[in-house]
Design an enzyme around this catalytic site. Structure first.
Site, PDB file in Angstrom:
ATOM      1  N   LYS A 153      91.088 -16.341 -43.103  1.00  0.00           N
ATOM      2  CA  LYS A 153      90.820 -15.781 -41.775  1.00  0.00           C
ATOM      3  C   LYS A 153      89.374 -16.073 -41.444  1.00  0.00           C
ATOM      4  CE  LYS A 153      93.251 -13.250 -38.835  1.00  0.00           C
ATOM      5  NZ  LYS A 153      94.730 -13.238 -38.716  1.00  0.00           N
TER       6      LYS A 153
HETATM    7  P1  NAD Z   1      94.790 -11.184 -28.084  1.00  0.00           P
HETATM    8  O1  NAD Z   1      93.330 -11.418 -28.055  1.00  0.00           O
HETATM    9  O2  NAD Z   1      95.675 -12.112 -27.377  1.00  0.00           O
HETATM   10  O3  NAD Z   1      95.084  -9.695 -27.581  1.00  0.00           O
HETATM   11  C1  NAD Z   1      94.440  -8.583 -28.119  1.00  0.00           C
HETATM   12  C2  NAD Z   1      94.731  -7.372 -27.258  1.00  0.00           C
HETATM   13  O4  NAD Z   1      94.165  -6.213 -27.864  1.00  0.00           O
HETATM   14  C3  NAD Z   1      94.118  -7.480 -25.858  1.00  0.00           C
HETATM   15  O5  NAD Z   1      95.033  -6.988 -24.910  1.00  0.00           O
HETATM   16  C4  NAD Z   1      92.902  -6.568 -25.959  1.00  0.00           C
HETATM   17  O6  NAD Z   1      92.502  -6.020 -24.725  1.00  0.00           O
HETATM   18  C5  NAD Z   1      93.429  -5.499 -26.884  1.00  0.00           C
HETATM   19  N1  NAD Z   1      92.376  -4.702 -27.502  1.00  0.00           N
HETATM   20  C6  NAD Z   1      91.224  -5.139 -28.063  1.00  0.00           C
HETATM   21  N2  NAD Z   1      90.482  -4.105 -28.479  1.00  0.00           N
HETATM   22  C7  NAD Z   1      91.178  -2.993 -28.181  1.00  0.00           C
HETATM   23  C8  NAD Z   1      90.945  -1.617 -28.364  1.00  0.00           C
HETATM   24  N3  NAD Z   1      89.824  -1.173 -28.934  1.00  0.00           N
HETATM   25  N4  NAD Z   1      91.896  -0.739 -27.948  1.00  0.00           N
HETATM   26  C9  NAD Z   1      93.030  -1.165 -27.350  1.00  0.00           C
HETATM   27  N5  NAD Z   1      93.303  -2.459 -27.159  1.00  0.00           N
HETATM   28  C10 NAD Z   1      92.388  -3.365 -27.560  1.00  0.00           C
HETATM   29  O7  NAD Z   1      95.180 -11.098 -29.635  1.00  0.00           O
HETATM   30  P2  NAD Z   1      96.614 -11.295 -30.301  1.00  0.00           P
HETATM   31  O8  NAD Z   1      96.679 -12.690 -30.790  1.00  0.00           O
HETATM   32  O9  NAD Z   1      97.667 -10.751 -29.419  1.00  0.00           O
HETATM   33  O10 NAD Z   1      96.466 -10.376 -31.598  1.00  0.00           O
HETATM   34  C11 NAD Z   1      96.764  -8.973 -31.569  1.00  0.00           C
HETATM   35  C12 NAD Z   1      97.020  -8.493 -32.995  1.00  0.00           C
HETATM   36  O11 NAD Z   1      98.101  -9.258 -33.546  1.00  0.00           O
HETATM   37  C13 NAD Z   1      95.862  -8.685 -33.972  1.00  0.00           C
HETATM   38  O12 NAD Z   1      95.883  -7.651 -34.928  1.00  0.00           O
HETATM   39  C14 NAD Z   1      96.183 -10.010 -34.657  1.00  0.00           C
HETATM   40  O13 NAD Z   1      95.564 -10.146 -35.910  1.00  0.00           O
HETATM   41  C15 NAD Z   1      97.689  -9.860 -34.778  1.00  0.00           C
HETATM   42  N6  NAD Z   1      98.408 -11.115 -34.973  1.00  0.00           N
HETATM   43  C16 NAD Z   1      98.330 -12.133 -34.071  1.00  0.00           C
HETATM   44  C17 NAD Z   1      99.029 -13.309 -34.296  1.00  0.00           C
HETATM   45  C18 NAD Z   1      99.034 -14.430 -33.305  1.00  0.00           C
HETATM   46  O14 NAD Z   1      99.809 -15.387 -33.504  1.00  0.00           O
HETATM   47  N7  NAD Z   1      98.259 -14.394 -32.239  1.00  0.00           N
HETATM   48  C19 NAD Z   1      99.796 -13.452 -35.463  1.00  0.00           C
HETATM   49  C20 NAD Z   1      99.883 -12.392 -36.369  1.00  0.00           C
HETATM   50  C21 NAD Z   1      99.185 -11.225 -36.102  1.00  0.00           C
END
Ligand code: NAD
Length: 467
Positions: A153
């Site tokens: 990561k």
């Molecule tokens: P993203 O940046 O597309 O979205 C993140 C979201 O979280 C946004 O809507 C943002 O406003 C919100 N956010 C940020 N801080 C916040 C807070 N303090 N309170 C409430 N909301 C908040 O990111 P993503 O890719 O959707 O990732 C989201 C989660 O999923 C993370 O934990 C990431 O590690 C996990 N994840 C993502 C993927 C992927 O393929 N993108 C894969 C596995 C896991």
């Protein structure tokens, strides 16, 4: 690439900062430098007042699962720390002509099963501790899913909301340059995470291709996954994490005779994972009645139009100002009576106080580490089921693997092919985890850890330890 494993870094002992071709800078032990002070303040900012230590939490699960399956002590020891912790500082010219120094990380936890693999987080709260935890979880995910990757990561400590598009591009490209040959199609393959997207992955790919000696240009595209379709991305990658979570949900619903049609959900985080979860839920007849992101929370009694809200967020960057819902507090969001909660934002969002408020039957962890151990214990007491991150959000890395394979073979699979493979892999893995959990009478989380560790332990046993 040779010698990167030498970058193994004990934070207390030394800190190495390395750009492409630069010699690592080793600083004197014992004296906390500016970076360490930054790390601490970032951790303080990123965790809530209860001083959450994400990496320790992950190690706690590792210990629990290792005990259950009888993992040899030396394997447990090897898996308890990342192999390499790379920290870089790099300059970027801002739009106003000034120069700013940014801090970037790449944590490579383990590469026993294949090249390091994991996302890049662009967020002001990025810290060494969080990235170590997230890199470790990537190792478990790939081992659980049977994907030939290890875990990593990385990220950049930056508030992307404060950058112009050009500044974001220069930060992304210069970070890639600073990582140099610490990434590569057969060595370490980044992907999107919080604050990064397909466009940024393309900038990484393009920068990498321009700085390495390459004979097969197409295959170099595999240095990063989650790219746009035009630039070597895979159909189905954008929705993959949410799609994988929904496959787990439908299997759980079958097992628990839980009719999904007509049910309600609340979704925290409306970026990639949150918005696609809401869209896919609506296809199953589940309406999203409360949402939240970094700007606030809102509710819609009749249910949000997931398409409209997704389009709005794509255009405006957040849910703020969306007219299809009524603003509510964070507490009101967690107290909203619904059937399913999908956390899709950051870690440590569902602690004991939030678990106390929650009135759902099931939590599907789209985010990594959203439940604290105290939060999870309370959920168990209240009879709320949890589909854990290591299983539920592994659809993303699974389709990233498909993208990597397509790039290396110069193939393009259609969406049906990707969807078919993902569904099969997710459902089979769900079955294995559910079976282990019921046989050993452990939680789904511990079961997922046990199965991942068993795969890693077997591989270590057969390979032995060099020399
Ligand atoms: P993203 O940046 O597309 O979205 C993140 C979201 O979280 C946004 O809507 C943002 O406003 C919100 N956010 C940020 N801080 C916040 C807070 N303090 N309170 C409430 N909301 C908040 O990111 P993503 O890719 O959707 O990732 C989201 C989660 O999923 C993370 O934990 C990431 O590690 C996990 N994840 C993502 C993927 C992927 O393929 N993108 C894969 C596995 C896991």
């Amino acid at each position: 690439m040779a010698g990167t494993s030498e970058l193994n870094e004990d934070k207390k002992a030394r800190k190495s900062k390395r750009g492409r071709g630069d010699a690592p800078v080793v600083e004197a032990p014992g004296q906390p430098d500016q970076d360490e002070r930054d790390d601490r303040s970032a951790q303080e900012a990123s965790v809530s007042e209860d001083n959450y230590e994400f990496f320790k939490v992950i190690q706690g699960y590792l210990d629990e699962a290792a005990g259950i399956i009888g993992l040899p002590a030396h394997v447990r020891e090897m898996l308890s720390q990342p192999k390499n912790e790379i920290i870089v500082h790099f300059p970027v010219r801002m739009d106003d002509g000034s120069l700013k120094i940014f801090k970037g990380y790449r944590i490579q936890h383990n590469n026993l099963m294949g090249p390091y693999k994991g996302g890049l987080r662009f967020h002001h709260s990025v810290s060494l501790d969080d990235l170590k935890a997230l890199a470790t979880m990537m190792t478990w995910k790939c081992a659980l899913m049977g994907i030939p990757f290890g875990g990593a990561k990385g990220g950049v400590k930056v508030d992307t909301n404060k950058l112009s598009r050009d500044e974001l591009m220069r930060v992304t490209r210069r970070f890639t340059h600073a990582l140099g040959n610490n990434i590569g199609p057969n060595y370490d393959i980044p992907a999107p995470d919080v604050g990064s997207n397909a466009q940024m992955m393309v900038w990484i790919m393009d920068t990498y291709m321009n700085q390495v000696d390459h004979t097969n240009k197409n295959a170099q595209r595999a240095v990063v996954t989650g790219k746009t379709l035009n630039c070597g991305g895979s159909p189905g990658r954008e929705k993959a994490t949410a799609q994988g979570a929904i496959h787990c949900l439908t299997e759980w619903a079958k097992d628990n005779r839980f009719e999904l049609e007509g049910k309600t959900a609340i979704v925290q985080g409306f970026g990639n994972v949150g918005s696609f979860s809401s869209l896919l839920l609506s296809k199953l007849g589940v309406s999203t009645i409360a949402v939240g992101d970094h700007t606030g929370y809102m509710r819609s009694v009749e249910g949000f139009n997931a398409h409209k809200l997704s389009d709005y967020v794509k255009k405006n960057g957040s849910i703020a100002g969306y007219e299809g819902g009524q603003p509510i507090t964070r507490e009101e969001f967690f107290a909203t009576k619904a059937d399913i909660f999908i956390p899709a934002a950051l870690e440590n969002q569902l602690r004991a106080p939030e678990a106390e408020l929650l009135q759902v039957k099931l939590v599907v962890e789209g985010a990594n580490g959203p439940c604290s151990p105290e939060g999870e214990a309370l959920l168990a007491k209240k009879g709320i089921a949890v589909l854990p991150d290591v299983l539920a959000n592994s659809g993303g890395v699974t389709v990233s693997y498909y993208e990597w394979v397509q790039n290396l073979r110069s193939e393009t699979w259609d969406l049906e092919e990707v969807d078919r493979r993902l569904e099969k892999t997710m459902k089979e893995t769900y079955r294995k985890v559910a079976f282990f959990a019921s046989e050993k009478k452990v939680s789904m989380r511990v079961a997922a850890y046990c199965l991942a560790l068993r795969n890693l332990g077997n591989a270590y046993e057969e390979r032995g330890i060099f020399p």
